[in-house]
Design a protein around this motif. Structure first.
Motif, PDB file in Angstrom:
ATOM      1  N   GLU A 290      -4.274 -11.930  17.825  1.00 19.01           N
ATOM      2  CA  GLU A 290      -5.657 -12.411  17.953  1.00 19.01           C
ATOM      3  C   GLU A 290      -6.538 -11.838  16.836  1.00 19.01           C
ATOM      4  O   GLU A 290      -7.362 -12.551  16.253  1.00 19.01           O
ATOM      5  CB  GLU A 290      -6.225 -12.029  19.321  1.00 19.01           C
ATOM      6  CG  GLU A 290      -7.669 -12.416  19.527  1.00 19.01           C
ATOM      7  CD  GLU A 290      -7.916 -13.907  19.475  1.00 19.01           C
ATOM      8  OE1 GLU A 290      -9.033 -14.308  19.077  1.00 19.01           O
ATOM      9  OE2 GLU A 290      -7.001 -14.679  19.814  1.00 19.01           O
TER      10      GLU A 290
ATOM     11  N   ARG B  50      -5.810 -13.631  13.659  1.00 16.42           N
ATOM     12  CA  ARG B  50      -6.429 -14.959  13.698  1.00 16.42           C
ATOM     13  C   ARG B  50      -7.921 -14.865  13.357  1.00 16.42           C
ATOM     14  O   ARG B  50      -8.442 -15.663  12.577  1.00 16.42           O
ATOM     15  CB  ARG B  50      -6.233 -15.558  15.090  1.00 16.42           C
ATOM     16  CG  ARG B  50      -6.244 -17.048  15.124  1.00 16.42           C
ATOM     17  CD  ARG B  50      -5.801 -17.697  16.416  1.00 16.42           C
ATOM     18  NE  ARG B  50      -5.592 -16.858  17.576  1.00 16.42           N
ATOM     19  CZ  ARG B  50      -4.387 -16.442  18.015  1.00 16.42           C
ATOM     20  NH1 ARG B  50      -3.293 -16.772  17.365  1.00 16.42           N
ATOM     21  NH2 ARG B  50      -4.280 -15.699  19.091  1.00 16.42           N
ATOM     22  N   GLU B  51      -8.594 -13.878  13.918  1.00 16.71           N
ATOM     23  CA  GLU B  51     -10.028 -13.693  13.628  1.00 16.71           C
ATOM     24  C   GLU B  51     -10.255 -13.306  12.170  1.00 16.71           C
ATOM     25  O   GLU B  51     -11.233 -13.739  11.541  1.00 16.71           O
ATOM     26  CB  GLU B  51     -10.633 -12.640  14.557  1.00 16.71           C
ATOM     27  CG  GLU B  51     -10.780 -13.089  15.993  1.00 16.71           C
ATOM     28  CD  GLU B  51     -11.752 -14.233  16.184  1.00 16.71           C
ATOM     29  OE1 GLU B  51     -12.704 -14.376  15.394  1.00 16.71           O
ATOM     30  OE2 GLU B  51     -11.552 -15.008  17.134  1.00 16.71           O
TER      31      GLU B  51
ATOM     32  N   ARG C 207      -9.900 -16.415  10.134  1.00 19.41           N
ATOM     33  CA  ARG C 207     -11.060 -17.281  10.359  1.00 19.41           C
ATOM     34  C   ARG C 207     -12.263 -16.772   9.550  1.00 19.41           C
ATOM     35  O   ARG C 207     -12.994 -17.559   8.946  1.00 19.41           O
ATOM     36  CB  ARG C 207     -11.395 -17.320  11.847  1.00 19.41           C
ATOM     37  CG  ARG C 207     -12.466 -18.311  12.206  1.00 19.41           C
ATOM     38  CD  ARG C 207     -12.626 -18.447  13.703  1.00 19.41           C
ATOM     39  NE  ARG C 207     -11.454 -19.091  14.284  1.00 19.41           N
ATOM     40  CZ  ARG C 207     -10.817 -18.681  15.384  1.00 19.41           C
ATOM     41  NH1 ARG C 207     -11.240 -17.632  16.042  1.00 19.41           N
ATOM     42  NH2 ARG C 207      -9.762 -19.321  15.827  1.00 19.41           N
TER      43      ARG C 207
ATOM     44  N   GLU D 166       0.821  -5.659  25.569  1.00 17.30           N
ATOM     45  CA  GLU D 166      -0.375  -6.410  25.144  1.00 17.30           C
ATOM     46  C   GLU D 166      -0.701  -6.197  23.684  1.00 17.30           C
ATOM     47  O   GLU D 166      -1.527  -6.913  23.121  1.00 17.30           O
ATOM     48  CB  GLU D 166      -1.562  -6.010  26.007  1.00 17.30           C
ATOM     49  CG  GLU D 166      -2.044  -4.592  25.790  1.00 17.30           C
ATOM     50  CD  GLU D 166      -3.224  -4.206  26.660  1.00 17.30           C
ATOM     51  OE1 GLU D 166      -4.016  -3.363  26.210  1.00 17.30           O
ATOM     52  OE2 GLU D 166      -3.339  -4.754  27.768  1.00 17.30           O
TER      53      GLU D 166
ATOM     54  N   LYS E   1     -17.259 -10.878  16.347  1.00 14.78           N
ATOM     55  CA  LYS E   1     -16.001 -11.241  17.002  1.00 14.78           C
ATOM     56  C   LYS E   1     -14.825 -10.589  16.291  1.00 14.78           C
ATOM     57  O   LYS E   1     -13.875 -10.127  16.933  1.00 14.78           O
ATOM     58  CB  LYS E   1     -15.834 -12.758  17.015  1.00 14.78           C
ATOM     59  CG  LYS E   1     -16.768 -13.463  17.987  1.00 14.78           C
ATOM     60  CD  LYS E   1     -16.716 -14.951  17.820  1.00 14.78           C
ATOM     61  CE  LYS E   1     -15.560 -15.527  18.590  1.00 14.78           C
ATOM     62  NZ  LYS E   1     -15.582 -17.006  18.589  1.00 14.78           N
TER      63      LYS E   1
ATOM     64  N   THR F  77      -0.017  -9.377  21.367  1.00 12.59           N
ATOM     65  CA  THR F  77      -0.974 -10.476  21.493  1.00 12.59           C
ATOM     66  C   THR F  77      -2.333 -10.107  20.924  1.00 12.59           C
ATOM     67  O   THR F  77      -3.000 -10.936  20.304  1.00 12.59           O
ATOM     68  CB  THR F  77      -1.121 -10.900  22.964  1.00 12.59           C
ATOM     69  OG1 THR F  77      -1.531  -9.766  23.726  1.00 12.59           O
ATOM     70  CG2 THR F  77       0.181 -11.435  23.516  1.00 12.59           C
ATOM     71  N   SER F  78      -2.750  -8.862  21.121  1.00  7.09           N
ATOM     72  CA  SER F  78      -4.063  -8.465  20.597  1.00  7.09           C
ATOM     73  C   SER F  78      -4.046  -8.374  19.073  1.00  7.09           C
ATOM     74  O   SER F  78      -5.042  -8.696  18.422  1.00  7.09           O
ATOM     75  CB  SER F  78      -4.519  -7.144  21.217  1.00  7.09           C
ATOM     76  OG  SER F  78      -3.627  -6.114  20.903  1.00  7.09           O
TER      77      SER F  78
ATOM     78  N   ASP G 290     -10.023  -3.992  19.639  1.00  3.72           N
ATOM     79  CA  ASP G 290      -9.130  -4.179  20.784  1.00  3.72           C
ATOM     80  C   ASP G 290      -7.674  -4.017  20.379  1.00  3.72           C
ATOM     81  O   ASP G 290      -6.866  -3.447  21.121  1.00  3.72           O
ATOM     82  CB  ASP G 290      -9.345  -5.552  21.413  1.00  3.72           C
ATOM     83  CG  ASP G 290     -10.687  -5.674  22.111  1.00  3.72           C
ATOM     84  OD1 ASP G 290     -11.311  -4.623  22.379  1.00  3.72           O
ATOM     85  OD2 ASP G 290     -11.116  -6.817  22.376  1.00  3.72           O
ATOM     86  N   ALA G 291      -7.318  -4.537  19.200  1.00  2.00           N
ATOM     87  CA  ALA G 291      -5.938  -4.434  18.727  1.00  2.00           C
ATOM     88  C   ALA G 291      -5.554  -2.979  18.479  1.00  2.00           C
ATOM     89  O   ALA G 291      -4.435  -2.562  18.787  1.00  2.00           O
ATOM     90  CB  ALA G 291      -5.758  -5.254  17.450  1.00  2.00           C
TER      91      ALA G 291
ATOM     92  N   ALA H 104     -12.195  -7.868  17.927  1.00  2.00           N
ATOM     93  CA  ALA H 104     -10.765  -8.170  17.984  1.00  2.00           C
ATOM     94  C   ALA H 104      -9.944  -7.066  17.340  1.00  2.00           C
ATOM     95  O   ALA H 104      -8.912  -6.649  17.878  1.00  2.00           O
ATOM     96  CB  ALA H 104     -10.489  -9.503  17.301  1.00  2.00           C
TER      97      ALA H 104
END
Length: 83
Positions: A49, A52-53, A56, A42, A27, A45-46, A34-35, A31
Motif C-alpha cells: 500500500e 502504491r501511494e 501515485r 500485515e 496519505k 500488505t502495508s 503504517d508500513a 501509508a
C-alpha cells in the motif's frame, strides 16, 4: 502583494495545487508510517500500500521519483529483513 492580473491568477493556482498536494502527501506519509510500524503477516500488505501511494505521489508530481525510489527501497529492505 501581487499587482498584475497574471500574478494574482498564479497565486490562486498555487493555492489550489498546495491543497491538492497536501492531501496526497498526507496519505503518503500515513501509508509509509503504517508500513514501518507493521509487523508479521500485515507487513507485506502495508508495504504494498505504501509503495502504491509513493507511485501515485510521483505520478501527480508531489514528490520526486528518486525520493520515491529511495523510500520504496528502504521499505523493501525492511520487509526482506523481517522475513
Amino acid at each position: 502583494m501581487a499587482n498584475t492580473k497574471s500574478a494574482k491568477k498564479r497565486i490562486r493556482q498555487n493555492e489550489r495545487r498546495r491543497l491538492r498536494n497536501r492531501t496526497v502527501r498526507s496519505k503518503l506519509r500515513s501509508a509509509v508510517k503504517d508500513a514501518r510500524a507493521s509487523q508479521g503477516a500485515e507487513m507485506g500488505t502495508s508495504v504494498a500500500e505504501a509503495i502504491r501511494e509513493l507511485d501515485r505521489a510521483v505520478s501527480k508530481g508531489v514528490i520526486h521519483r528518486n525520493t520515491a525510489a529511495r523510500k520504496k527501497s528502504a521499505l523493501a529492505r525492511r520487509l526482506a529483513a523481517a522475513r
